[in-house]
Design an enzyme around this catalytic site. Structure first.
Site, PDB file in Angstrom:
ATOM      1  N   LYS A  68      53.287  42.397 -14.253  1.00  0.00           N
ATOM      2  CA  LYS A  68      52.424  43.507 -13.233  1.00  0.00           C
ATOM      3  C   LYS A  68      54.261  44.854 -13.700  1.00  0.00           C
ATOM      4  O   LYS A  68      54.036  45.874 -13.932  1.00  0.00           O
ATOM      5  CB  LYS A  68      53.485  43.442 -11.735  1.00  0.00           C
ATOM      6  N   GLN A 112      57.509  39.235  -4.999  1.00  0.00           N
ATOM      7  CA  GLN A 112      56.598  37.863  -5.722  1.00  0.00           C
ATOM      8  C   GLN A 112      56.412  36.839  -5.044  1.00  0.00           C
ATOM      9  O   GLN A 112      57.219  36.489  -3.711  1.00  0.00           O
ATOM     10  CB  GLN A 112      57.167  37.641  -6.413  1.00  0.00           C
ATOM     11  N   ASP A 135      53.965  47.497  -2.079  1.00  0.00           N
ATOM     12  CA  ASP A 135      53.084  46.243  -2.237  1.00  0.00           C
ATOM     13  C   ASP A 135      52.314  45.770  -0.622  1.00  0.00           C
ATOM     14  O   ASP A 135      51.401  45.093  -0.129  1.00  0.00           O
ATOM     15  CB  ASP A 135      54.103  44.602  -2.428  1.00  0.00           C
TER      16      ASP A 135
END
Ligand code: NAP
Length: 297
Positions: A68, A112, A135
């Protein structure tokens, strides 16, 4: 196109199914996001910045974060990397995420998943300011997806919707069976489909007669985390099959060879949903940077 995607294409060519490929679509999305990042920087001096937070040393998670960050860099998006030890407490992680939420130089935050077991993941996600939740993991973003309101989308479900739209898959009235109900994938995927007027059936590990339910679906979204779980014999002829799964060895949650014999459209793994996820993350980081910069002027 990767060798694996090319191999899937060969299989699909021998069947009735067409591939829903995310690679090119994702590349075009990233190109547009990069162009917008450049304009923002040239006109305001602000470079969009994505902060990634990794807790612990799980190699797969570390690889995802690195990927990413690399993609961000290529798109002209800056990144801030926070790596915390595996024994980090919920309070410590919440404090770090709160600090990033308040930092004017950070526009988007990605924690994450999964985090180590001692951490309350929901509490950590909720420490991300809604305006930086690129996200799409907070309750605020989930509510926006459920109500069909503007907001950040969970990246994999949002990517799936973009893929279905790009391939002109009619969603209104389509019976969609979502296999899996995780907060980052199955659940928001169903919500986005519902907001697009699909008829949605959620299924999970306690669902009875799963194959029978899948057989009724016009669209199947597999988000289970089990290799080759969905079999061709479960599918209605002509069904659209979205495989969100990613298991070791580049294997999806759908038995691709079998599905390709029955489906009208099917995503390959890799090269289907995966690239769309990262593309949406970058796009939403630029959205966040533009919105925050405009709000400060
Ligand atoms: P997860 O949190 O483990 O959730 C799996 C879901 O599958 C759960 O809701 C579970 O039901 C359900 N399930 C498990 N066994 C089942 C069974 N026998 N029948 C029906 N449902 C069953 O996984 P996730 O994070 O949602 O990820 C799912 C897959 O997507 C994984 O392969 C992952 O690698 C992949 N993924 C891909 C991307 C991408 O960018 N392409 C991003 C994220 C995840 P319960 O709720 O009842 O336990």
């Amino acid at each position: 196109m990767t060798t694996e995607t090319a191999a899937r294409e060969t299989i699909a060519r021998e069947t009735t199914a067409r591939l829903m490929i995310g690679t090119d679509l994702a590349a075009a999305m990233v190109e547009r996001a990069a162009a917008r990042a450049k304009v923002l920087q040239e006109t305001t001096g602000v470079q969009p910045c994505l902060a990634t937070v990794l807790v612990g040393d799980d190699p797969a998670s570390a690889t995802y974060v690195r990927m990413k960050q690399n993609r961000s860099k290529k798109a002209g998006i800056g990144s801030r990397s926070i790596v915390l030890p595996a024994e980090t407490t919920t309070e410590e992680l919440v404090a770090e995420l709160t600090k990033l939420s308040e930092d004017p130089e950070v526009h988007g935050i990605l924690l994450q998943h999964p985090v180590p077991a001692q951490i309350d993941e929901r509490a950590a996600f909720e420490a991300i300011a809604p305006g930086k939740d690129v996200d799409g993991v907070t309750m605020h973003s989930f509510a926006a997806m459920a109500f069909g309101e503007p907001g950040f989308r969970s990246c994999t479900p949002g990517g799936i919707l973009r893929l279905l739209e790009a391939y002109d898959v009619p969603l209104a009235g389509a019976h969609t069976v979502v296999i899996g109900r995780s907060p980052i994938l199955g659940k928001p995927a169903g919500m986005l489909l519902l907001a697009s007027n699909a008829t949605v059936t959620y299924t999970h590990s306690r669902t009875k007669d799963l194959a029978e339910l899948v057989r009724q679906a016009d669209i199947v979204v597999a988000a289970v985390g089990k290799p080759n779980f969905v079999r061709g014999s479960w599918l209605k002829p002509g069904a659209v099959v979205v495989d969100a799964g990613y298991n070791e060895g580049n294997v999806g949650d759908v038995h691709f060879e079998e599905a390709a014999q029955v489906a009208s459209l099917v995503t390959p793994v890799p090269g289907g949903v995966g690239p769309m996820t990262i593309a949406l993350l970058l796009e939403q980081t630029v959205d966040a940077a533009e919105a925050q910069t405009a709000a400060r002027r």
